[in-house]
Design an enzyme around this catalytic site. Structure first.
Site, short mmCIF file in Angstrom:
data_model
loop_
_atom_site.label_atom_id
_atom_site.label_comp_id
_atom_site.label_asym_id
_atom_site.label_seq_id
_atom_site.Cartn_x
_atom_site.Cartn_y
_atom_site.Cartn_z
N HIS A 1 -2.86 2.09 8.33
CA HIS A 1 -3.95 1.28 7.80
C HIS A 1 -4.10 0.04 8.67
O HIS A 1 -3.12 -0.64 8.96
CB HIS A 1 -3.62 0.88 6.35
CG HIS A 1 -4.48 -0.22 5.82
ND1 HIS A 1 -5.85 -0.19 5.87
CD2 HIS A 1 -4.16 -1.41 5.24
CE1 HIS A 1 -6.33 -1.30 5.33
NE2 HIS A 1 -5.33 -2.06 4.96
N GLU B 1 0.83 -1.21 0.00
CA GLU B 1 0.00 0.00 0.00
C GLU B 1 0.86 1.26 0.00
O GLU B 1 0.35 2.35 0.24
CB GLU B 1 -0.94 0.02 1.23
CG GLU B 1 -1.86 -1.17 1.38
CD GLU B 1 -3.01 -1.22 0.36
OE1 GLU B 1 -3.03 -0.37 -0.55
OE2 GLU B 1 -3.84 -2.13 0.46
N GLU C 1 -17.62 11.95 22.51
CA GLU C 1 -16.44 12.69 22.06
C GLU C 1 -16.01 12.37 20.63
O GLU C 1 -15.01 12.91 20.15
CB GLU C 1 -15.32 12.50 23.08
CG GLU C 1 -15.77 13.13 24.39
CD GLU C 1 -14.69 13.45 25.39
OE1 GLU C 1 -13.50 13.31 25.05
OE2 GLU C 1 -15.05 13.82 26.51
N HIS D 1 -6.92 -3.40 9.79
CA HIS D 1 -8.10 -4.21 9.47
C HIS D 1 -9.00 -4.26 10.70
O HIS D 1 -9.00 -5.24 11.45
CB HIS D 1 -7.67 -5.62 9.03
CG HIS D 1 -6.94 -5.63 7.72
ND1 HIS D 1 -6.47 -6.79 7.13
CD2 HIS D 1 -6.62 -4.63 6.87
CE1 HIS D 1 -5.89 -6.49 5.98
NE2 HIS D 1 -5.95 -5.18 5.81
N HIS E 1 -12.75 -3.81 4.27
CA HIS E 1 -11.29 -3.94 4.35
C HIS E 1 -10.75 -3.36 5.65
O HIS E 1 -9.99 -4.02 6.35
CB HIS E 1 -10.67 -3.25 3.11
CG HIS E 1 -9.20 -3.44 2.97
ND1 HIS E 1 -8.52 -3.29 1.77
CD2 HIS E 1 -8.25 -3.75 3.87
CE1 HIS E 1 -7.24 -3.51 1.95
NE2 HIS E 1 -7.04 -3.79 3.22
P1 13P Z 1 1.13 -5.45 3.05
O1 13P Z 1 1.56 -6.71 3.76
O2 13P Z 1 1.71 -5.36 1.65
O3 13P Z 1 1.39 -4.22 3.86
O4 13P Z 1 -0.44 -5.56 2.82
C1 13P Z 1 -1.30 -5.70 3.90
C2 13P Z 1 -2.60 -5.02 3.70
O5 13P Z 1 -3.30 -4.78 4.66
C3 13P Z 1 -3.01 -4.64 2.33
O6 13P Z 1 -4.12 -3.80 2.35
ZN ZN Z 2 -5.27 -4.04 4.21
#
Ligand code: 13P
Ligand code: ZN
Length: 303
Positions: free
Chosen positions: A167, A143, A197, A169, A238
Site C-alpha cells: 500500500h 492496515e 504497456e 500514498h 488515499h
Molecule cells: P500504518 O503506519 O499503520 O501502516 O498506517 C499508514 C497508512 O498508510 C494507513 O493507511
Molecule cells: Zn495509507
C-alpha cells in the site's frame, strides 16, 4: 573481595554474550533474502515519494523455507495474540513479514528490527502474534486486517502464487480521485490509454474503493471483494493497494499504475483541463496489444 570481582566479571561476560547473541541474531535475519528484498522495496517506495511520514505499508507471506530459516531467531516467548477483527481461514497459520504501524519506510533498511516484524496468524485465521522484530512495543501496520484479507483472496485466485501486498500514498492516483468518476471502468480506461504497456501490466484493470476510513475491517472487506478480480485497487483520496507474487512484480505494478496516473493528470492539465485528446490509443489498439501478447484483456472495459 574475590567474590565481588567474580560476580562483576560474570555480569560483564553476560552482557557481552547477550549483546553478541542479539547482534548475530539481528544480523542473521536481516541478511536473509526475503528480508533484504522487503527492506529494498520499502526504500524504493520512499525514493519514489510515495511514503510521507508513516504513509504506506508492506506485507510478505513467508514460504516454508523462509520460516524454517528464520525460526531459530524468533523470540523465546511470542507476544500476545491480537484479534484482527476479520477472519480469513485460507491462510490461517501463515507467517508474514510486516511493516510496523506508525513506522517510516525511510527508516526500515537502517533498522529492520525496530521498524518491521514477523507475525504468525492463528489457526482460526482471526488473530496474530509477533514472533520477531517490532521491538519496543511496536505493532504491525494498522492496515494488517486489509493486508491479511487481501492475501487470502489473492492467494486463492493465483493458486498460492501471490505473496506480496503493498500500500502506497501515490500522488497521481490521489489527484485522479478528485477529477475522475470513482468507478473501476472510469479509472481503468483512462489508465490503460496513458501508456502502451499498461494494458499488458494490468490487463484485468483496477478496482476502485470510494473514500473510506483507513485501517479498519470495512476497508479490508471492500478491498478484498475487489481483489477477487484485480491485482490493483485504488483507495480514493488515499492511494493504491497492489498484490503480486514477489517484490519486483508488485513494485513494478505499483510503479506502472502510478506513472499512468501522473501522465493522465499532466496530459489533462496540458490540454487545458479537457479530455478531448488530439491523439490517443483506441480500444482496438488495446485489444490488439493483448492479442499479440497472448494476454486476456478484461473485456468489460473495451469495445
Ligand atoms: P500504518 O503506519 O499503520 O501502516 O498506517 C499508514 C497508512 O498508510 C494507513 O493507511
Ligand atoms: Zn495509507
Amino acid at each position: 573481595m574475590a567474590n565481588v570481582d567474580f560476580d562483576s566479571f560474570k555480569e560483564v561476560a553476560k552482557d557481552v554474550l547477550d549483546g553478541a547473541t542479539a547482534g548475530v541474531k539481528g544480523f542473521a535475519i536481516e541478511r536473509m533474502p526475503f528480508v533484504k528484498g522487503f527492506c529494498r522495496m520499502c526504500d524504493d517506495g520512499w525514493l519514489q515519494g510515495w511514503h510521507e511520514r508513516n504513509g504506506g505499508n508492506l506485507t510478505y507471506r513467508m514460504t516454508d523455507e523462509d520460516i524454517n530459516a528464520a525460526r531459530p531467531f524468533f523470540d523465546a516467548e511470542p507476544r500476545e495474540w491480537v484479534s484482527m477483527g476479520v477472519t480469513g481461514e485460507s491462510l490461517a497459520g501463515s507467517y508474514f513479514l510486516s511493516t510496523g504501524s506508525g513506522k517510516y519506510m525511510r527508516n526500515v533498511a537502517d533498522d529492520p528490527a525496530h521498524n518491521i516484524g514477523i507475525v504468525e496468524v492463528n489457526e482460526a485465521g482471526d488473530a496474530y502474534r509477533i514472533v520477531w522484530g517490532l521491538l519496543d512495543a511496536a505493532k504491525p501496520t494498522s492496515e494488517f486486517p486489509s493486508h491479511y484479507m487481501n492475501h487470502c483472496v489473492a492467494a486463492e485466485r493465483t493458486n498460492g502464487a501471490n505473496r506480496v501486498i503493498y500500500h502506497a500514498h501515490t500522488p497521481g492516483i490521489i489527484e485522479m480521485s478528485f477529477i475522475v468518476p470513482l468507478t473501476d471502468h472510469d479509472f481503468t480506461r483512462r489508465l490503460w490509454q496513458m501508456m502502451t504497456e499498461c494494458v499488458v501490466v494490468f490487463p484485468a484493470g483496477v478496482g476502485v474503493v470510494p473514500w473510506m476510513v483507513p485501517g479498519g475491517a470495512a476497508i479490508a472487506e471492500a478491498s478484498s471483494e475487489l481483489m477477487k478480480t484485480y491485482d490493483t485497487i485504488v483507495w480514493a483520496h488515499h492511494g493504491l493497494f497492489a498484490a503480486g507474487p514477489d517484490f519486483d512484480t508488485t513494485f513494478g505494478l505499483m510503479h506502472t499504475v502510478e506513472k499512468a496516473a501522473s501522465l493522465y493528470v499532466a496530459a489533462r492539465v496540458a490540454n487545458g483541463g479537457s479530455e478531448d485528446w488530439l491523439n490517443k490509443i483506441e480500444d482496438k489498439g488495446l485489444i490488439d496489444t493483448c492479442h499479440d501478447f497472448n494476454i486476456a484483456i478484461n473485456e468489460s472495459f473495451v469495445g
